[in-house]
Design an enzyme around this catalytic site. Structure first.
Site, short mmCIF file in Angstrom:
data_model
loop_
_atom_site.label_atom_id
_atom_site.label_comp_id
_atom_site.label_asym_id
_atom_site.label_seq_id
_atom_site.Cartn_x
_atom_site.Cartn_y
_atom_site.Cartn_z
N LEU A 12 0.82 -1.21 0.00
CA LEU A 12 0.00 0.00 0.00
C LEU A 12 0.86 1.27 0.00
CD1 LEU A 12 -2.83 -0.86 2.60
CD2 LEU A 12 -2.63 -1.51 0.21
N SER A 145 -7.00 -0.53 9.92
CA SER A 145 -7.43 -1.78 9.26
C SER A 145 -8.88 -2.05 9.65
CB SER A 145 -6.54 -2.93 9.75
OG SER A 145 -7.05 -4.16 9.32
N TYR A 158 -2.32 -8.49 16.44
CA TYR A 158 -2.36 -7.55 15.31
C TYR A 158 -3.60 -6.67 15.44
CZ TYR A 158 -3.07 -5.77 10.55
OH TYR A 158 -3.29 -4.96 9.46
N LYS A 162 -4.04 -2.62 16.04
CA LYS A 162 -4.74 -1.76 15.07
C LYS A 162 -5.91 -1.04 15.73
CE LYS A 162 -2.36 -2.16 11.24
NZ LYS A 162 -1.81 -1.00 10.50
N THR A 193 -1.44 -7.49 -1.49
CA THR A 193 -0.03 -7.09 -1.36
C THR A 193 0.74 -8.35 -0.96
OG1 THR A 193 -0.25 -6.59 1.00
CG2 THR A 193 -0.67 -4.77 -0.52
N1 LIG Z 1 -2.89 -5.33 2.61
C1 LIG Z 1 -3.98 -5.41 3.33
O1 LIG Z 1 -4.89 -6.20 3.05
C2 LIG Z 1 -4.16 -4.49 4.51
C3 LIG Z 1 -5.41 -4.41 5.11
C4 LIG Z 1 -5.59 -3.57 6.20
C5 LIG Z 1 -4.54 -2.83 6.68
N2 LIG Z 1 -3.33 -2.93 6.10
C6 LIG Z 1 -2.23 -2.12 6.67
O2 LIG Z 1 -1.65 -1.36 5.64
C7 LIG Z 1 -0.26 -1.17 5.89
C8 LIG Z 1 0.55 -1.68 4.69
O3 LIG Z 1 0.22 -3.04 4.48
P1 LIG Z 1 0.80 -3.87 3.24
O4 LIG Z 1 -0.14 -4.98 3.00
O5 LIG Z 1 1.15 -2.93 2.14
O6 LIG Z 1 2.12 -4.48 3.90
P2 LIG Z 1 3.44 -5.03 3.22
O7 LIG Z 1 3.25 -5.33 1.77
O8 LIG Z 1 3.90 -6.11 4.13
O9 LIG Z 1 4.46 -3.78 3.34
C9 LIG Z 1 4.74 -3.26 4.59
C10 LIG Z 1 5.68 -2.07 4.45
O10 LIG Z 1 5.96 -1.57 5.78
C11 LIG Z 1 7.38 -1.62 6.00
N3 LIG Z 1 7.69 -1.92 7.38
C12 LIG Z 1 7.22 -2.96 8.12
N4 LIG Z 1 7.76 -2.93 9.34
C13 LIG Z 1 8.59 -1.84 9.37
C14 LIG Z 1 9.44 -1.30 10.35
N5 LIG Z 1 9.57 -1.85 11.56
N6 LIG Z 1 10.14 -0.17 10.04
C15 LIG Z 1 10.02 0.39 8.82
N7 LIG Z 1 9.24 -0.09 7.85
C16 LIG Z 1 8.53 -1.20 8.13
C17 LIG Z 1 7.88 -2.69 5.05
O11 LIG Z 1 9.25 -2.51 4.79
P3 LIG Z 1 10.31 -3.70 5.07
O12 LIG Z 1 9.92 -4.82 4.19
O13 LIG Z 1 11.61 -3.09 4.74
O14 LIG Z 1 10.16 -4.05 6.52
C18 LIG Z 1 7.00 -2.44 3.82
O15 LIG Z 1 7.50 -1.36 3.08
C19 LIG Z 1 0.04 -1.92 7.18
O16 LIG Z 1 -0.02 -1.04 8.26
C20 LIG Z 1 -1.10 -2.94 7.24
O17 LIG Z 1 -1.38 -3.35 8.58
C21 LIG Z 1 -3.10 -3.75 5.03
#
Ligand SMILES: NC(=O)c1ccc[n+]([C@@H]2O[C@H](COP(=O)([O-])OP(=O)(O)OC[C@H]3O[C@@H](n4cnc5c(N)ncnc54)[C@H](OP(=O)(O)O)[C@@H]3O)[C@@H](O)[C@H]2O)c1
Length: 240
Positions: A12, A145, A158, A162, A193
């Site tokens: 995202l 979320s 988790y 959230k 993702t």
């Molecule tokens: N995708 C969904 O369905 C969904 C739904 C609801 C909410 N969300 C929320 O949306 C956000 C993004 O989700 P996503 O699905 O895009 O996740 P993702 O593909 O796993 O990407 C997560 C991003 O956050 C970075 N990150 C994680 N831990 C970190 C840390 N300790 N310090 C710095 N950077 C960090 C990762 O970088 P590194 O790889 O370098 O750690 C990556 O760039 C999250 O907060 C997630 O909870 C996602």
């Protein structure tokens, strides 16, 4: 505008970065993995050569590093010669999902989830707020979320973290009203993702990362008098 986005190397955060870059805004990005982050920066810079894109890896789960990223991003926007020294938008997106249940998840899971999903946003925001308060403007998006709104199977710590991030966002919204700073809580359901790719589920059942990015960009475009407080998005067929 100058936009700070955490977790911008993929998922995202990367889609949100692209949506602002495509409209000519400058980006200040962070994630942990240096290689992935610089690769993402390179891809965006090649596609959008007219804007400033800077990136620095930090582990935002660590208080000192979250604060250091905030100070670095501030220093980058304050450089002499920049047309705009304001911090216009902060997107607290970095987060991690560890599936589990409260009764049997690994010891330390709650602490880890709170550090990555709540403290990261809390500490970074507190570094950026004085500048936004001085400007009397700014917009903070907190990527919560659906798991901030209701309990679900395997949500465990988790989901707890959230819910806490949503509480942070709601309190910040109240506090910042009189300072001219907007605060938006974003509650996405399942968007395709890396977090989901490993499950092997049909991609068409999910929202696209771009859907979340597009609604965030649209919400940032309203007049000073309007604040989108909550954004709830779900896949067309509902939660997974
Ligand atoms: N995708 C969904 O369905 C969904 C739904 C609801 C909410 N969300 C929320 O949306 C956000 C993004 O989700 P996503 O699905 O895009 O996740 P993702 O593909 O796993 O990407 C997560 C991003 O956050 C970075 N990150 C994680 N831990 C970190 C840390 N300790 N310090 C710095 N950077 C960090 C990762 O970088 P590194 O790889 O370098 O750690 C990556 O760039 C999250 O907060 C997630 O909870 C996602």
């Amino acid at each position: 505008m100058n936009i700070i986005i955490t977790g911008a190397s993929r998922g995202l955060g990367n889609a949100i970065a692209e949506s602002f870059a495509a409209k000519g805004h400058n980006l200040f990005l962070c994630s942990q993995n240096e290689l992935l982050l610089y690769k993402a920066m390179e891809v965006l810079t090649t596609k959008y050569p007219g804007i400033t894109i800077k990136a620095r890896p930090f582990n935002l789960a660590d208080e000192a590093q979250a604060k250091a990223f905030g100070r670095w991003a501030m220093a980058e926007t304050q450089r002499p010669g920049h047309q705009n020294n304001n911090i216009d938008i902060l997107v607290n997106n970095a987060g991690q999902f560890l599936p589990g249940s409260i009764y049997n998840e690994k010891e330390g899971t709650l602490e880890k989830m709170i550090e990555v999903n709540l403290y990261s946003a809390y500490h970074l925001t507190r570094v950026i707020l004085p500048q936004m308060m001085k400007q009397k403007s700014g917009h903070i998006f907190n990527i919560c979320s659906i798991a901030s709104l209701k309990a679900y199977h395997n949500g465990g710590s988790y989901s707890i973290s959230k819910f806490a991030l949503a509480g942070f966002s709601k309190n910040l919204r109240e506090e910042m009203k009189e300072h001219g700073i907007k605060v938006t809580a974003v509650y996405p359901g399942a968007a395709y993702t890396d977090s989901w790719a490993a499950t092997g589920m049909d991609q068409n059942r999910f929202m696209e990362a771009k859907d979340i990015a597009d609604i965030i960009f649209a919400s940032s475009q309203l007049s000073m008098q309007a604040c989108v407080e909550d954004i709830v998005l779900r896949p067309q067929l509902g939660d997974i």
